[in-house]
Each structure stands twice: as C-alpha cells, then as structure tokens.
Design a protein around this motif. Structure first.
Motif, PDB file in Angstrom:
ATOM      1  N   LEU A   1      37.579  35.389  33.991  1.00  0.00           N
ATOM      2  CA  LEU A   1      37.288  36.393  35.095  1.00  0.00           C
ATOM      3  C   LEU A   1      35.942  36.587  35.346  1.00  0.00           C
ATOM      4  N   SER A   2      35.127  36.538  34.062  1.00  0.00           N
ATOM      5  CA  SER A   2      33.471  36.567  34.446  1.00  0.00           C
ATOM      6  C   SER A   2      32.674  35.723  35.143  1.00  0.00           C
TER       7      SER A   2
ATOM      8  N   ALA B   1      51.272  38.797  30.600  1.00  0.00           N
ATOM      9  CA  ALA B   1      51.344  39.378  32.112  1.00  0.00           C
ATOM     10  C   ALA B   1      50.182  39.728  32.806  1.00  0.00           C
ATOM     11  N   VAL B   2      49.282  40.331  31.776  1.00  0.00           N
ATOM     12  CA  VAL B   2      47.908  40.908  32.279  1.00  0.00           C
ATOM     13  C   VAL B   2      47.134  39.882  32.751  1.00  0.00           C
ATOM     14  N   ALA B   3      46.978  38.559  32.043  1.00  0.00           N
ATOM     15  CA  ALA B   3      46.049  37.605  32.048  1.00  0.00           C
ATOM     16  C   ALA B   3      46.416  36.468  33.189  1.00  0.00           C
ATOM     17  N   LEU B   4      47.780  36.465  33.373  1.00  0.00           N
ATOM     18  CA  LEU B   4      48.166  35.745  34.402  1.00  0.00           C
ATOM     19  C   LEU B   4      47.971  36.164  35.735  1.00  0.00           C
ATOM     20  N   VAL B   5      48.323  37.535  35.817  1.00  0.00           N
ATOM     21  CA  VAL B   5      48.168  38.177  37.077  1.00  0.00           C
ATOM     22  C   VAL B   5      46.948  38.300  37.460  1.00  0.00           C
ATOM     23  N   SER B   6      45.969  38.994  36.547  1.00  0.00           N
ATOM     24  CA  SER B   6      44.713  39.085  36.852  1.00  0.00           C
ATOM     25  C   SER B   6      44.003  37.780  37.303  1.00  0.00           C
ATOM     26  N   ILE B   7      43.827  36.653  36.521  1.00  0.00           N
ATOM     27  CA  ILE B   7      43.322  35.267  37.022  1.00  0.00           C
ATOM     28  C   ILE B   7      43.920  35.018  38.213  1.00  0.00           C
ATOM     29  N   GLY B   8      45.259  35.032  38.355  1.00  0.00           N
ATOM     30  CA  GLY B   8      45.886  34.522  39.635  1.00  0.00           C
ATOM     31  C   GLY B   8      45.249  35.105  40.829  1.00  0.00           C
ATOM     32  N   LEU B   9      45.380  36.467  40.659  1.00  0.00           N
ATOM     33  CA  LEU B   9      45.042  37.501  41.862  1.00  0.00           C
ATOM     34  C   LEU B   9      43.549  37.155  42.139  1.00  0.00           C
TER      35      LEU B   9
ATOM     36  N   ALA C   1      42.038  42.391  41.288  1.00  0.00           N
ATOM     37  CA  ALA C   1      42.761  41.714  40.489  1.00  0.00           C
ATOM     38  C   ALA C   1      43.112  42.157  39.053  1.00  0.00           C
ATOM     39  N   PRO C   2      42.100  42.595  38.271  1.00  0.00           N
ATOM     40  CA  PRO C   2      42.348  43.223  36.809  1.00  0.00           C
ATOM     41  C   PRO C   2      43.102  44.558  37.104  1.00  0.00           C
ATOM     42  N   ILE C   3      43.180  45.136  38.012  1.00  0.00           N
ATOM     43  CA  ILE C   3      43.716  46.293  38.268  1.00  0.00           C
ATOM     44  C   ILE C   3      45.241  46.289  38.294  1.00  0.00           C
ATOM     45  N   TRP C   4      45.691  45.260  39.267  1.00  0.00           N
ATOM     46  CA  TRP C   4      47.052  44.929  39.402  1.00  0.00           C
ATOM     47  C   TRP C   4      47.500  44.372  38.119  1.00  0.00           C
ATOM     48  N   GLY C   5      46.744  43.340  37.707  1.00  0.00           N
ATOM     49  CA  GLY C   5      47.155  42.672  36.326  1.00  0.00           C
ATOM     50  C   GLY C   5      47.324  43.557  35.213  1.00  0.00           C
ATOM     51  N   GLY C   6      46.595  44.800  34.973  1.00  0.00           N
ATOM     52  CA  GLY C   6      47.127  45.965  34.076  1.00  0.00           C
ATOM     53  C   GLY C   6      48.321  46.363  34.518  1.00  0.00           C
TER      54      GLY C   6
END
Length: 491
Positions: free
Chosen positions: A29-30, A152-160, A169-174
């Motif tokens: 994400l960085s 789930a957090v990692a996959l959704v955040s990175i994917g979005l 992205a990290p908000i929906w991931g959380g």
C-alpha cells in the motif's frame, strides 16, 4: 505448559500471523498510495478509534474478564448496552459526516467516515465474544478468527488500491475484515444466546464502565491526538508521514505487547485470586518487558534509514528522524501495558482514571503547541510527554504495591546493561554502512545478526531472568512437538 504459557503461545501465533500480513499489506500500500491518501485513512481511523473507546468499556472486554462470578444475564446486559450505544454512534456519524469533513477542511473525509461508521454495528458482537473467549483462555480459537480477518483486510485493501480506490481501499478493507471476524467468532463460540437483549445487570456495568471507559477514551484520544492536530493545523501529508512513523515505532507492540495484552488481565486477576504477591509479579514483569523492548527500540532507531528504504520505499525516507525521536521516547513506556490491569486487579480502577487525568491533559497541550512547528516538533514532544506519563502511572502503582524508586532501579539494571551491549553491536554496523562498506540490505542483515548475538550475550553476562523463561518456553515447545507429530500421523 501451564494455561498462561499456552495462552501466550496461541496469542503469539495470532499476533505474528497478523504482523506478517501487516508488513506485506503496508509495503504494498505504501507504493500504491501517497502520504496524503494515507493521511485521510489515518484521520478517519483516529476518529473511529476515539469514538469506539468511549463506549466499548461499558460492558466491554475488561468488565467481562474481571467479573468474578459472571452470569448469562451479565453478558447479555453488557452486549445490549454496548450495542445500543454503538448503534446510536453509527447513526450520528452518518448524520455528522459532512460536518466532520468541514472541520478538517477535507471533503474527501465524508464518504470515508460514512463507510467507517458501518464498523460500529459489528464491534459489539465481535467485542463481546472475543472477551468471553479471552476469559476462558481460548486463544487458539481467537487466533484462527483474527488471522482470517487479517487476510480479508490485506486482500481487499490491496485489491481496491490496485483498482484505483485511493484512500477508500484500506477503509473498505477494514470493514471487510470486521465482517469476517464477526462471522468467524459467531461460528467459533457457538452460543448466540449470549447476544439476546437484557438490561438486568445494567447498574453494575455502568458503575465499572464509567471509570474504565474514561481511562480508555483519554488514552486513545491522546495516542491519536497528534494525527488529528496535524490534520487540522498542517495538512494530510503530514498526518500520513507521522502515521507511518508511528507504525514503525510500534512494531515492538505488535511483536510482544499485543501478544501479551489479551493474557495480562485474566492472568493478573487469577494471580490476585490465588493470593500471589503482586509486587513481585509486577517487578518481574517489567524486567522481562524492558529487556525485550529497549534493545528493540535502540535497533530500530539506529537502523531506521535502511528499514524504511527497504520496507516502505524511498518516498518515505523523510520519516527517519521522526522514527528515531519516537523510538527514544517510547523506551519510557516499558511498563505501560501493565498499568491498567494491575490497578484493576487491586481494585483501583478509579486511580487509573485519576493518573490519566493528571498526565495526559498537560501532554496534549504540549503536542498541540508542537503541531504549529511541524511534524518533527510533534515527534520531539514525545521526549517530554511519555516519560512524564510513565512516572505518574508507576507512582500510583507503587502506592498500591508498596515499592519505590530503588526497587525499580534494581529490577531494571540488568536490562540497561543488555540494551547497552545490543546497541554497541548495532552501532558498529551503522559505522560500516556510513563508511560505504555495506549496502543498506547487507547492513540491515548484519545488524540484525549482531543485535541478536549481542542481546543473547548480554543476557548471559547479566544472568537476566528472561533466560529462565526462554528455557521454560523451549522445553514446553519440545514437549508439544512429539504430540503434534503423533496427532498428524494418526490423521
């Protein structure tokens, strides 16, 4: 292995699995999000955590764990009270999301706050079941649930983020992680009856919660205040930089403190009920915590530049001085994770609130003043505020457990020597890097080896009590391994 050692082992598996996911997700994400985009996420996360802390202790984990004779009505009342407050807060966040975005002069916050508010509908369920599992020392079940949530957090955040969703992205991931966590806990606990509405034990819950939530709110707000102040006074890029510096500084908390946190409260309460001397327990604990925390923070401070360059990328190198200042300041918090559990165990949750009111408001004023001078000044202010907070907390604990400065010095002396030995080994590697004899990657690898060797040598030379605990842990693992192999063979 006894129940506490087993619980720590499962908690370690939980936290280290989550830590691996955190490192990978943060590294990716960085490189996909800018400091300003991270700043939006950091501000929304700060707002959510401050608000969550205001209601979770009304029937939250600490109440359910410390209650000597916990009935089904206690659990149902705790859940009902927490869910009612949480639902009201979720509704208010939706209503006032626009006003909060205007407060920070960032229109982008509105959508992020609305999405984040959905988490409040899940927290009472996951919080209640997690507390019951912790009370029963079922940390294996918790580890599986938390790891599933982390994936789930990692996959959704990175994917979005890769799909261009920016700070959302990290908000929906959380949110995705909280949905998975809640579902996993419901399947793991298999007793949905504890979530039926009831208010029969409401008075007892509120009595405890007033003090406990007060401690939680003021401490959480203090921890997140720098990000909120920077967002209001400077800009979101500064928030993103400070947030990343804090993440690196708090790696020790993720490695050790967060492993112990779920176990500390039930373990100390159990020792109190067994009639153990809490003074000896506390002094032994700070010896073990300090000899792990101090060398680690010294290592991170000295090796901040190669760590950041390799992990986060060259875009984030300007946080190097922030990380060094925060590492030095955080050395004062070697006993922080023990303060609240010990005061609750001795029946003085009120003193926990008083000590927070004494130390944190002046600290907030210092941080607010430093915010006008930039993000580095905010980091430097921790050199004043954190030692002051630690001194106040230890003073209150010392009154109840009857120990003084000399007892602390005797308990910490060997940790000081081990830290100095470790620092010398790492500093020699830094000198080689600055002379151009080592690349950042080679220097980091060599410094890691040098730190481990010097740390172990320091333990041996001082005869530190941690050696005994390490030997016990290794022996326990050796006993478990044959059983694990037999169970796999049987399958």
């Amino acid at each position: 292995m006894n129940s506490v050692e087993r619980s720590i082992l499962f908690s370690a598996a939980d936290r280290y699995g989550s830590l691996v996911l955190f490192f990978v997700a943060t590294a990716v994400l960085s490189r996909l999000l800018s400091p300003a985009e991270f700043g939006v996420f950091a501000v929304v996360n700060a707002i959510s955590l401050v608000i969550a802390s205001s209601f979770q202790e009304f029937g939250g984990g600490n109440y359910l764990i410390q209650k000597r004779d916990l009935s089904a009505e206690d659990v149902r009342s705790a859940f009902t009270l927490t869910f009612g407050i949480s639902g009201a807060i979720a509704a208010l966040l939706f209503v006032f999301a626009d006003s909060l975005s205007h407060l920070f002069a960032q229109d982008s916050l509105k959508r992020a706050i609305e999405a984040s508010a959905l988490n409040f509908l899940l927290l009472p369920i996951s919080g209640t079941i997690s507390a019951l599992l912790r009370r029963d020392m079922k940390f294996g079940t918790l580890a599986v649930c938390n790891f599933a949530s982390g994936v789930a957090v990692a996959l959704v955040s990175i994917g979005l983020a890769m799909a261009g969703w920016s700070y959302m992205a990290p908000i929906w991931g959380g949110l995705a992680g909280n949905v998975i966590l809640t579902l996993a806990l419901l399947m793991g606990h298999r007793n949905p009856g504890v979530l039926r509405p009831s208010l029969s034990a409401c008075r007892d819950i509120v009595s405890f919660g007033l003090y406990s939530s007060g401690v939680s709110v003021i401490n959480v707000f203090y921890n997140l205040a720098p990000q909120l102040f920077l967002a209001r006074i400077l800009d979101l890029a500064s928030v993103g930089l400070y947030s990343r510096a804090i993440n690196l500084t708090q790696v020790f908390d993720r490695l050790v403190t967060q492993v112990l946190n779920p176990v500390i409260m039930p373990a100390i309460v159990a020792k109190r009920q067994a009639g153990d001397d809490l003074k000896a327990v506390y002094l032994d604990a700070i010896q073990l915590l300090s000899v792990a925390q101090w060398p680690f923070l010294v290592f991170v401070a000295l090796m901040a530049q190669p760590i950041i360059a390799i992990w986060l990328g060259p875009t984030w190198l300007e946080i190097v001085p922030l990380v060094r200042l925060l590492c030095i300041a955080n050395m004062a918090l070697f006993a922080a994770c023990l303060s609240f559990p010990v005061l609750v165990a001795v029946g003085s949750v009120r003193d926990a609130l008083i000590s927070s009111f004494i130390s944190l408001p002046p600290s907030l004023l210092i941080i607010l003043g430093a915010s006008f001078f930039g993000v580095q000044a905010v980091a430097a202010s921790a050199l004043l505020t954190l030692p002051f907070q630690a001194a106040v907390a230890i003073y209150f604990i010392g009154r109840h457990l009857r120990f003084g400065p000399r007892d602390l010095v005797r308990a910490l002396m060997r940790s000081v020597l081990v830290t100095a030995t470790t620092g010398l080994g790492v500093a020699s590697c830094v000198a080689l890097m600055e002379a151009g004899l080592l690349t950042p990657l080679a220097g980091l690898a060599l410094a890691t080896c040098a730190a481990a060797i010097c740390w172990w040598l320091g333990l041996l030379l001082t005869g530190h009590p941690l050696l005994h605990h390490l030997h016990q842990a290794i022996a326990g693992l050796a006993r478990i391994a044959p059983r694990f192999r037999l169970s796999r063979t049987a399958l």
